[in-house]
Write an enzyme that holds these catalytic residues in place. Structure first.
Site, short mmCIF file in Angstrom:
data_model
loop_
_atom_site.label_atom_id
_atom_site.label_comp_id
_atom_site.label_asym_id
_atom_site.label_seq_id
_atom_site.Cartn_x
_atom_site.Cartn_y
_atom_site.Cartn_z
N GLU A 126 0.96 -0.98 0.04
CA GLU A 126 -0.07 -0.17 0.04
C GLU A 126 1.00 1.42 0.12
OE1 GLU A 126 -3.11 0.16 2.73
OE2 GLU A 126 -3.53 2.05 2.52
N ARG A 162 -7.73 2.44 13.64
CA ARG A 162 -8.43 1.13 13.42
C ARG A 162 -8.40 0.32 14.68
NH1 ARG A 162 -11.85 -1.14 9.43
NH2 ARG A 162 -11.56 0.29 7.93
N GLU A 194 -10.61 -8.31 4.44
CA GLU A 194 -10.16 -8.26 5.77
C GLU A 194 -10.75 -9.11 6.96
OE1 GLU A 194 -9.81 -3.89 5.31
OE2 GLU A 194 -7.83 -4.14 6.12
#
Ligand SMILES: Cc1cc2nc3c(=O)[nH]c(=O)nc-3n(C[C@H](O)[C@H](O)[C@H](O)COP(=O)(O)OP(=O)(O)OC[C@H]3O[C@@H](n4cnc5c(N)ncnc54)[C@H](O)[C@@H]3O)c2cc1C
Ligand code: FES
Lengths: 755, 466
Positions: free
Chosen positions: A226, A304, A706
């Site tokens: 990423e 998160r 995920e």
């Protein structure tokens, strides 16, 4: 529908970065990196290296015309170290030679003199020294301070989870070559073509329009490509800028493992309070995230962890603080789950702890506190379409939890050599980039004059099957056969300013944009057909490439319609833009609606531990998962299996080790082990939960990349239970992964009653 | 010039014989279906097949091309994924598509190649064998379940496979391209191999050497064990078993004579590396590499084996346990090579134990082997080895001496463990802490007796007493 790439995959014809035919005169690059984790460069001597056969250039920070900066969230990471060294494997120079071998040979001849400083490898130590990436963040709900006095039981403890190497089978790499007028084309194995483009432009000091980034597919990404695919692409492009020759840079496995960041290790303290009837009344935690030497994506990942710190449970009073700690490890980065797994591991450890002390199965507490529709999460969002209780009931009945529990009990009573354990692991995972502006995407659709269709989006295909899903969207809207549709490579000149393909959102965001583009084209085509039949566009429909008028087949087919529309000068190209509605988030109060929706699920894991050798096998994992209305069960079930096994790897055998000087000890495939075919569960059963899906998901098919990874956490606690069946006094603090070493040490811990 | 057949094409190259097959395939031949995953034989992305005529039939093995010098495939048939492709997908490929056994696809050619070895093998179809064939292939995406399903389906498709005319059957049933049928004839027409001799450095499978220093090796010429037919034999006669130093781990498994001596051989050797590494790794390579956790070394130490060392025409025989003087320090002269391994039979009961982070395809944290002879409840002779607990693969002589002439009982074993613990000197590393390795060796030591004498020894009576 099968993955549209599967035929080229099984015949070895799929082209990955390293397979792109090279252009004449291509040069090869090798990265010279810091041998130490902390210190500074005293001097660096390239003379001997430069004299080696085939060497064309050695690039250092001095050759950078623009900013020597690659930090995505914060500008805190140099592309090539100037003076300070912050982690072992930090790039310092790029050797460019005629062949790859020559570049590697020359790299060995670079003479670096340095001063080494003490390295910080531990997150708590970093926090104690105030070495932080950013100020801590705290999520608050209710009032924990006051709630403790209402608790009948209070438990405090510590939970640690280690990092995880991505181990995408295809290593990082890029291939860049000059086009005319100083333009550069970069093929990159990246999840973020735009990040590559933007950062390259910044480093090379040229406009983004001079850089074209193209991605065919990745041989696995998992978050590791990423942000961290970017530096290699920038280095290759820098080589092109300096030499005006094609430059290829592919990391070998050892360099890849050494130079790139991994899943963040977390070390956390928790305190949990329960009522007499096992309701969780209060939960506090402090998490120390080991961010490594630069921010990379750590701040978002930290977020998160906080969002998922209460996992699937309703807890009226919570206070969770998380520190992003700056250490001398390679900057840790995104990895499937993006901090969510680490957050969930803490609360699950707290529940297992409470259950152990209360001498009850953990699932009794889990079940009592499951989230229901309308429950408010610590970040202010309310649960919608909450189906956890129904999933729980479904799993418990379908697989007869009671009899599994009884069987395990009986087995354990009659066996010494082997012990069994089981666990339940619920998952509630939010879908959307938690940074709201990233929730946008575009799609570009061409209908060619022969009726075939080309699709470009910002999505990157890395095995998750996003291209297959996109093809399905177009095929469904137009009702044409799949062989009329081609998914183009992802290219910044066709779709600009893309978000990375990450956060499980690839299919949702790009699929929605694609759906909009296809619908717009369809409307034009209907108008065209309506005109020729003298009816309203609303009376027209297309089915299996035949044009229907009021439900009756006409003599016109898709190809004819396109031909006609083209002659009528109808625009057969459409570009659509999608931005997820509703979501917003205010970080100053840590409240909002960060997620378009949640995905729910539950896993039941059973394991058997060999109490002689400390080894174990996973007997079964039984899952009920919320796919919404799966648009491609083959792909979606595959994602669950793959993610589960990755999660199991993280919780069991994958052990990253650094020494006190911050040097990686587990830097090869012979020292870092991921699951092989013999170590996966003997059985994985997946059931789709009854779910309505949501309009925010593409065709109501929920994101799946995920969430299932976190089912793997169940393995940890199942093993824990089996170890305790052998050695009830084993004081096992939560410390993942549960390697065979920890199992054996636990089985025979000194306070074993039999010793 | 090195000649071999690559897929359906004869190739000849003047490259040094130490250069790597993987690079030859990708860079020289531009066949990019063979992938580079790790360059240490640990992932299987670069798997290819190598075949030769054996007993009148083509025999193929899957090998890691990243560790294979081209000298080791001279005169043989090398098959990459491209060489398996036909107009239609083969059953192996089709099942992979149908069962969604491929996601990112990077590992996939390697899996398909390994499964083709399974198809080509002369064994009867059996899903366990199919899985065994891909034991050296790693996949990060699928979690393997869809691959297991494809392997299962493939086994069903192979029902009726001829085990005598295997290639013909496979060609007939569209598992393989037709050119396979002509390979034996074409191999016979290749130029004879160039002679290599014992003067040069010798390479076995290369699975240790190429992991350690491939950059140096690829530019040189070597002598290859594989070219010395005289080192490839297993002989069981006159109360001894003699094994040529060129024997691989797979050869041991395939030898009826050898496996006849070890009822649990398949179970034990499944713990050693992977099918593809076992295919090429030689016993002598394992001994000479002298890793403290060499599995085959531990295995043969516990048989109290001897080795023959030869140079020119001089030969000497020493006990394997005397071969190791210190960390990677051997009783081996410059240019001396191991030619054979000898041990006495019968050797009583034999057991091999190994625990590693991952049970398969991993280096041991601790391993141990034992051969034990017992008469009337008294231990007549015990030979026990252990690895990972000191600088060399260790023959536990004090422990063995202690055990001799003792009664087989939990007490004896527990007392022996106290001796054992004094005999070892593990260090903490990635494979485990000192405390762990000590405890683990105790457990594996116990395991030998629990496995071999379950009627007398059990885990409960050992741990309750210790
Ligand atoms: C992925 C992988 C997994 C592995 N797993 C295991 C495992 O589970 N257990 C284990 O024990 N090992 C393992 N190994 C190590 C290796 O496979 C073994 O040690 C193997 O037996 C080495 O044999 P070789 O023929 O490949 O040796 P080579 O690499 O060819 O040679 C090793 C050394 O021996 C010398 N040599 C070879 N033959 C002779 C001879 N006849 N006389 C004198 N010297 C000789 C060579 O010159 C060299 O110095 C693994 C290796 C890899 C790559
Ligand atoms: S499909 Fe990606 S590694 Fe196997």
């Amino acid at each position: 529908m099968k993955n549209i790439d599967s035929k080229s995959h099984v015949t070895g014809k799929s082209i990955y970065l390293d397979d792109i035919p090279t252009r004449q005169g291509t040069l090869y690059a090798a990265v010279f990196s810091s041998p130490i984790a902390h210190g500074w460069i005293e001097s660096i001597d390239f003379a001997q290296a430069f004299a080696m056969p085939g060497v064309v250039q050695i690039i250092s920070h001095k050759d950078i015309p623009g900013e020597n900066q690659i930090g995505g969230i914060f500008p805190d990471e140099e592309l090539l170290a100037k003076k300070e060294l912050h982690f072992q494997g930090q790039p310092i120079a790029v050797v460019i030679a005629d062949t790859e071998q020559q570049a590697f040979d020359a790299r060995k001849k670079i003479i670096l003199k340095f001063t080494e400083r003490k390295a910080i490898v531990d997150a708590r130590e970093a926090q104690a020294q105030n070495s932080l990436i950013m100020p801590p963040r705290t999520f608050r709900k209710g009032d924990t301070k006051n709630a403790w006095k209402d608790c009948t039981y209070i438990f405090e403890g510590r939970a640690k989870s280690n990092g995880q190497e991505h181990l995408y089978l295809e290593t990082q790499g890029a291939y860049a070559y000059p086009l005319e007028n100083g333009n550069i084309k970069i093929h990159s194995s990246t999840q973020s073509p735009t990040a590559v483009q933007r950062t390259t432009a910044q480093v090379l000091n040229i406009g983004m329009h001079h850089i074209e980034v193209d991605v065919q597919r990745l041989g696995g990404g998992f978050g590791g490509k990423e942000d961290q695919a970017t530096p290699w692409a920038v280095m290759a492009a820098l080589g092109v800028q300096v030499l005006n020759k094609p430059v290829k840079l592919v990391l070998n496995r050892i360099d890849d493992m050494r130079m790139t960041g991994k899943r963040h290790p977390y070390d956390s303290d928790y305190k949990i309070g329960l009522s007499k009837d096992l309701k969780i009344l209060a939960f506090e935690a402090t998490m120390y995230q080991n961010a490594g030497a630069a921010a990379d994506l750590s701040p978002a990942i930290l977020g998160r962890s906080l969002f998922h710190s209460t996992n699937s449970y309703f807890i009226p009073n919570t206070k969770v603080t998380a520190y992003s700690c700056k250490t001398n490890l390679p900057p840790n980065t995104a990895f499937r789950g993006f901090g969510g797994p680490q957050g969930m591991f803490v609360i699950e450890s707290a529940l297992a702890h409470a259950a152990r002390e209360l001498k009850i199965p953990t699932y009794k507490i889990q079940h009592k506190n499951l989230l229901k529709t309308g429950d408010e999460l610590p970040y202010g969002q309310k649960i919608e379409g909450g189906i956890l209780l129904q999933i729980w009931k479904n799993l418990v009945q379908k697989f007869d939890l009671q009899s599994i529990e009884n069987q395990i009990d009986t087995f354990n009573k009659s066996n010494t050599h082997f012990k069994k354990g089981f666990s339940l692991m619920p998952v509630t995972f939010g879908i959307s980039f938690t940074k709201t502006p990233m929730n946008q995407a575009r799609a570009l659709v061409h209908i060619y004059s022969d009726g075939s269709i080309g699709i470009s989006t910002g999505a990157i295909e890395m095995g998750q099957g996003v291209n297959t899903k996109l093809l399905q969207v177009a095929a469904q809207v137009f009702s044409v056969s799949a062989n009329k549709i081609k998914l183009e490579s992802t290219n910044t000149t066709r779709v600009a300013n893309t978000s990375p393909t990450a956060a499980s959102t690839g299919a949702d965001l790009n699929g929605k944009a694609l759906e909009m583009a296809c619908n717009a084209l369809l409307a034009r085509l209907k108008t065209s057909a309506g005109k020729s039949f003298g009816v309203s566009p609303d009376d027209i429909s297309i089915q299996d490439e035949i044009i229907y008028q009021n439900g009756i087949a006409t003599s016109m087919n898709w190809t004819q319609l396109i031909d006609q529309a083209f002659l009528e000068r109808v625009n057969l190209t459409e570009n659509a833009h999608y931005a997820t509605p509703v979501i917003h988030y205010d970080m100053s109060i840590e409240k909002g609606i960060p997620f378009a929706y949640h995905v729910y699920g539950l896993a039941l894991t059973e394991v058997t531990v060999d109490c002689l050798r400390g080894t174990y096998e996973i007997d079964t994992v039984k899952i009920v998962h919320d796919f919404g209305k799966s648009m491609n069960p083959t792909i979606d079930f595959g994602q669950v299996e793959g993610a589960l096994v990755q999660g199991i790897g993280w919780m069991t055998m994958e052990e990253i080790r650094y020494n006190d000087q911050g040097r990686l000890l587990s830097g090869t495939l012979s020292t870092y082990k991921i699951p092989d075919i013999y170590s996966v569960p003997k059985e994985i059963i997946i059931n789709a939960a009854q779910s309505e899906g949501t309009d925010f998901a593409i065709l109501k098919s929920k994101a799946v990349g995920e969430p299932p990874l976190m089912y793997g956490i169940g393995t940890y606690f199942a093993i824990n239970q089996a170890v305790m069946a052998f050695n009830p006094k084993a004081k096992l603090s939560a410390d993942a992964p549960f390697t065979v070493e920890k199992v054996l040490m636990g089985l025979y811990a000194a306070d074993h009653p039999d010793r | 010039m090195i000649e071999f057949i690559l897929n359906d094409k004869k190739v000849a190259t003047p490259l040094p014989n130490g250069s790597l097959l993987l690079d030859f395939i990708r860079e020289n031949q531009h066949l990019t279906g063979t992938k580079i995953g790790c360059r240490e034989g640990d992932c299987g992305a670069c798997t290819v097949l190598v075949g030769e005529v054996k007993n009148g039939q083509m025999s193929y093995q899957q090998i890691p091309s990243c560790l294979t010098p081209i000298g080791n495939v001279e005169g043989r048939h090398v098959v990459t994924i491209e060489g398996l492709n036909m107009d239609e997908l083969s059953p192996a490929q089709q099942h992979f598509v149908d069962e969604a056994s491929t996601q990112c696809g990077f590992c996939t050619p390697g899996f398909v190649v390994s499964l083709s070895q399974y198809c080509l093998s002369q064994d009867a179809p059996d899903t366990d064998k199919a899985i065994e064939s891909i034991s050296g292939n790693i996949c990060r995406c699928t979690g393997y379940k869809p691959i297991e399903r494809a392997a299962d389906k493939l086994t069903q498709s192979l029902a009726g496979k001829s085990t005598t005319q295997t290639v013909d059957w496979l060609v007939q049933n569209n598992f393989l391209p037709t050119y396979f049928k002509d390979i034996p004839n074409r191999l016979a027409r290749l130029a004879p191999k160039e002679k290599t001799n014992f003067g040069q450095q010798i390479i076995g499978g290369g699975t240790d050497l190429y992991v350690q220093k491939h950059e140096e090796l690829v530019t040189q010429d070597f002598d290859f064990v594989i070219n010395h037919k005289e080192l490839k034999f297993i002989k069981v006669a006159n109360n001894t078993c003699t094994i040529g130093a060129g024997i691989t781990v797979t050869d041991l498994l395939e030898s009826k004579d050898f496996s006849g001596l070890f009822p649990d051989l398949a179970k034990h050797l499944k713990l050693v590396s992977s099918a593809m590494i076992r295919n090429v790794s030689t016993l002598a390579g394992n001994f000479v590499n002298a890793s403290p956790i060499g599995d085959m070394t531990a295995f043969f130490l516990a048989l109290n084996a001897q080795i023959t060392l030869a140079k020119d025409h001089q030969k000497r025989i020493i006990f394997l346990k005397h071969f190791y003087k210190g960390y990677k320090d051997l009783d081996k002269g410059e240019g001396e090579i191991i030619t054979e391994i000898i041990f006495n039979i019968p050797f009583g009961k034999f057991n091999f134990e190994k625990v590693s982070k991952r049970t398969h395809l991993d280096i041991a944290s601790v391993n141990s082997a034992a051969s034990i002879k017992i008469k009337n409840g008294i231990i007549q002779e015990a030979h026990i080895s252990a690895g990972g607990i000191g600088p060399i693969p260790t023959y536990l002589s004090d422990t063995c001496n202690f055990l001799n002439n003792k009664e087989l009982s939990p007490t004896t074993i527990i007392e022996a463990n106290n001796i054992l613990q004094k005999e070892i000197s593990p260090i903490s590393d990635v494979r485990g802490s000192v405390e762990y390795k000590r405890l683990l060796l105790r457990q594996l030591f116990f395991a030998h007796f629990i496995e071999l004498y379950p009627e007398t020894i059990s885990l409960s009576n050992l741990i309750l007493q210790s």
